[in-house]
Design an enzyme around this catalytic site. Structure first.
Site, PDB file in Angstrom:
ATOM      1  N   GLY A   1     -17.904  16.992  16.403  1.00  0.00           N
ATOM      2  CA  GLY A   1     -16.516  17.041  16.848  1.00  0.00           C
ATOM      3  C   GLY A   1     -16.346  17.210  18.346  1.00  0.00           C
ATOM      4  O   GLY A   1     -15.242  17.102  18.861  1.00  0.00           O
TER       5      GLY A   1
ATOM      6  N   CYS B   1      -4.329  -6.968  -6.797  1.00  0.00           N
ATOM      7  CA  CYS B   1      -5.348  -6.462  -7.718  1.00  0.00           C
ATOM      8  C   CYS B   1      -4.836  -5.358  -8.633  1.00  0.00           C
ATOM      9  O   CYS B   1      -5.539  -4.908  -9.538  1.00  0.00           O
ATOM     10  CB  CYS B   1      -6.569  -5.978  -6.947  1.00  0.00           C
ATOM     11  SG  CYS B   1      -6.307  -4.419  -6.101  1.00  0.00           S
TER      12      CYS B   1
ATOM     13  N   CYS C   1      -3.253  -4.127  -1.019  1.00  0.00           N
ATOM     14  CA  CYS C   1      -4.314  -3.275  -0.487  1.00  0.00           C
ATOM     15  C   CYS C   1      -4.571  -3.623   0.968  1.00  0.00           C
ATOM     16  O   CYS C   1      -4.596  -4.794   1.335  1.00  0.00           O
ATOM     17  CB  CYS C   1      -5.627  -3.513  -1.241  1.00  0.00           C
ATOM     18  SG  CYS C   1      -5.646  -2.888  -2.906  1.00  0.00           S
TER      19      CYS C   1
ATOM     20  N   CYS D   1     -10.037  -5.177  -2.468  1.00  0.00           N
ATOM     21  CA  CYS D   1      -9.056  -5.890  -3.273  1.00  0.00           C
ATOM     22  C   CYS D   1      -9.697  -7.138  -3.905  1.00  0.00           C
ATOM     23  O   CYS D   1      -9.616  -7.349  -5.119  1.00  0.00           O
ATOM     24  CB  CYS D   1      -7.884  -6.283  -2.380  1.00  0.00           C
ATOM     25  SG  CYS D   1      -6.433  -6.803  -3.274  1.00  0.00           S
TER      26      CYS D   1
END
Lengths: 290, 270
Positions: free
Chosen positions: A39, A251, A273, A279
């Site tokens: 981080g 889908c 999607c 998808c």
């Protein structure tokens, strides 16, 4: 879908993966530091890339630095494999490094992305590279770089909640929907970059290595595999991901991230999607089941 | 008998100073800055620092509040737990924690002390959030409570400070500092730049809050009227030196040093 895992020929005019060896070594050194301090933003000597800042120069430099000849590269932009940026970055590395490219998530060893983490769960041997426009989560409230660095160093993160407070005060709920700040390994607050908060839970304890590169700001940072990543929130307004009433028009998926499309002048909506490979693969599966 | 025992205990508590300053010095040049400043500040006491422009008042305040390391001297602070902390040998993290919990700083210009880009409620809640309060309702009610304490309409909790008048901004800044119930507040000309009637109201409010919360305050001002209203004790500064210290009434009614005499005599009499 036609170029699945086929190795193209490398253009010998370029050094492998475009950048020179010294630069790649410098970036790898910075990456090692970033992985060692999850981080933490590590400055690096960002180079000019043959495309403008904001188009993914940071991500491309990281990809170039860690790409090996036997890697299989997948590039996504807004979840899609076939948008301009994804296509041109994929072609760039196919030409300069001669690596195999793919659209399949499980087949890829290296995935460069902007905006999305694939819906298909990642595996331990995969590396995600994110293109980051603004690496500093504190920037919105503190313009001074010296000050933000001190705040990171001293774990002085009170102001991060000021933004969330403002959201609730204005909208009644936490309205930040992308670049939602996270706490990495209970130490550094990190901007997961423009991924929707829908993808934030996928960062937590992910088996894959996550690398973030900001080209203009010349910063990179990392989330090593199996690191705790928690999204910031309030006790009485806990973190939530987006939900849709609709399911994907192609889908039928109702647990993936959906894009809203307006398909005519009367404002008819369709939801599909955002992860195109996910998808397409679902559609394929449904067809073979029938 | 019992009463005197309690009184004795009370005395012993407040008899220990909150802030101990010894030989504090920072010079930018000959007699520029401040030098050789020593004093003790007790809990609940208001210390006024007066003097002309360039006499080192603001430098002294920056030194006291941990913003500027001195060239010489020391500042000791007695924390809530009774432990003494040497301000400039403490780590920066400790100094920051102190500044946002047990201390407050009211800037002369509220724009320096407020976050202008976020709402009044967020400004008030920031210190609480920095202390780890993660409950929105709690932050919200603290915001509403403090707005009414500093006489701002609680309905304006979601307004940006830039839509507030100068006096309201200053009051908001005070609320933002007092929300963490500090023990010591530094103020740099808190009424500078406000018109006279707003000044009077702000002073009234400050006086009330200081007495109510038993705050120790170090207030820098060039306005002797402000000093007379708020301060228990005065330090007169001139050319980086403290030339006279004493009780406020004593200094204002019977100044000893020629410069204090000049300062007092130059106050406009209505």
């Amino acid at each position: 879908m036609n170029d699945l895992t086929q190795a193209p020929v490398r253009d010998p005019a370029y050094n492998f993966a475009y950048l020179d060896e010294q630069t790649k070594r410098m970036i790898r050194r910075a990456l090692l530091k970033a992985v060692a301090i999850p981080g933490y933003q590590v400055p690096f000597g960002g180079r000019e890339m043959p495309l403008p800042y904001g188009w993914g120069t940071g991500g491309m430099q990281l990809t170039a630095a860690i790409l090996g000849a036997d890697d299989v590269l997948k590039v996504i932009d807004q979840g899609a494999d076939d948008t301009t940026n994804a296509v041109s970055i994929r072609r760039f590395f196919a030409r300069t490094a001669g690596v195999a490219t793919t659209e399949s998530t499980p087949e890829a060893t290296l995935i460069q992305t902007r905006h999305r983490i694939p819906e298909t769960p990642l595996q331990a041997d995969q590396i995600m590279v994110y293109q980051v426009p603004n690496p500093e989560p504190l920037r919105f409230i503190e313009p001074s770089e010296t000050e933000t660095r001190t705040m990171h160093a001293l774990n002085d993160y009170g102001v991060m909640h000021v933004k969330l407070y403002e959201d609730i005060a204005t909208f009644g709920h936490i309205a930040t929907s992308y670049a939602y700040p996270v706490m990495v390994d209970e130490r550094y607050v990190m901007d997961p970059s423009p991924i929707p908060k829908f993808d934030n839970p996928k960062l937590d304890m992910s088996p894959a290595l996550m690398l973030f590169g900001a080209g203009r700001e010349k910063r990179l940072y990392a989330v090593p595999p199996f690191t705790r990543v928690t999204s910031l929130d309030f006790e009485d307004h806990p973190f939530e991901v987006q939900k849709w009433q609709e399911c994907c028009a192609i889908c039928g998926s109702h647990d993936s991230f959906l894009d809203e499309l307006i398909i005519d002048d009367t404002g008819t909506q369709r939801f599909v999607c955002s992860d195109t490979w996910y998808c397409a693969q679902r559609v394929e599966q449904q067809e073979s089941n029938q | 008998m019992n009463l005197s025992l309690i009184e004795e205990q009370l005395l012993s508590v407040s008899a220990e100073p909150l802030l101990q300053v010894r030989d504090l010095t920072l010079l930018y040049g000959l007699e520029k800055g401040c030098q050789g400043v020593s004093f003790d500040l007790y809990p609940g006491e208001v210390l006024g620092i007066v003097g002309e422009s360039g006499s080192g008042k603001s430098t002294l305040l920056s030194l006291l509040s941990g913003r500027l390391p001195p060239q010489r001297g020391s500042i000791g602070y007695r924390g809530k737990d009774g432990e003494w902390l040497d301000l400039y040998s403490a780590s920066e993290a400790e100094r920051r924690t102190l500044l946002r919990t047990e201390w407050g700083f009211v800037e002369q210009n509220p724009r320096d002390g407020l976050r202008m880009g976020v709402s009044a409620g967020a400004n008030i809640g920031e210190r609480l959030m920095a202390q780890g309060i993660r409950n929105y309702q709690q932050l919200r009610s603290a915001g509403l409570d403090w707005l009414s304490q500093v006489e701002i309409d609680p309905l304006r909790i979601d307004d940006l400070p830039r839509t507030f008048s100068g006096g309201m901004q200053q009051r908001l800044q005070i609320a933002r500092n007092l929300v963490s119930s500090p023990r010591l507040v530094f103020m740099d000309e808190p009424t500078g730049g406000l018109d006279v009637s707003v000044q009077a109201r702000l002073l009234d409010l400050l006086r009330g809050l200081v007495r109510e919360l038993d705050l120790a305050v170090v207030i820098v001002t060039h306005d002797l009227a402000v000093a007379r209203l708020l301060a228990d004790r005065l330090m007169v500064m001139r050319r980086s030196h403290v030339v006279e210290t004493g009780l406020t009434d004593q200094i204002l009614d019977d100044p000893q040093h020629p410069y204090s005499q000049l300062l007092v005599s130059s106050v406009l009499q209505p």
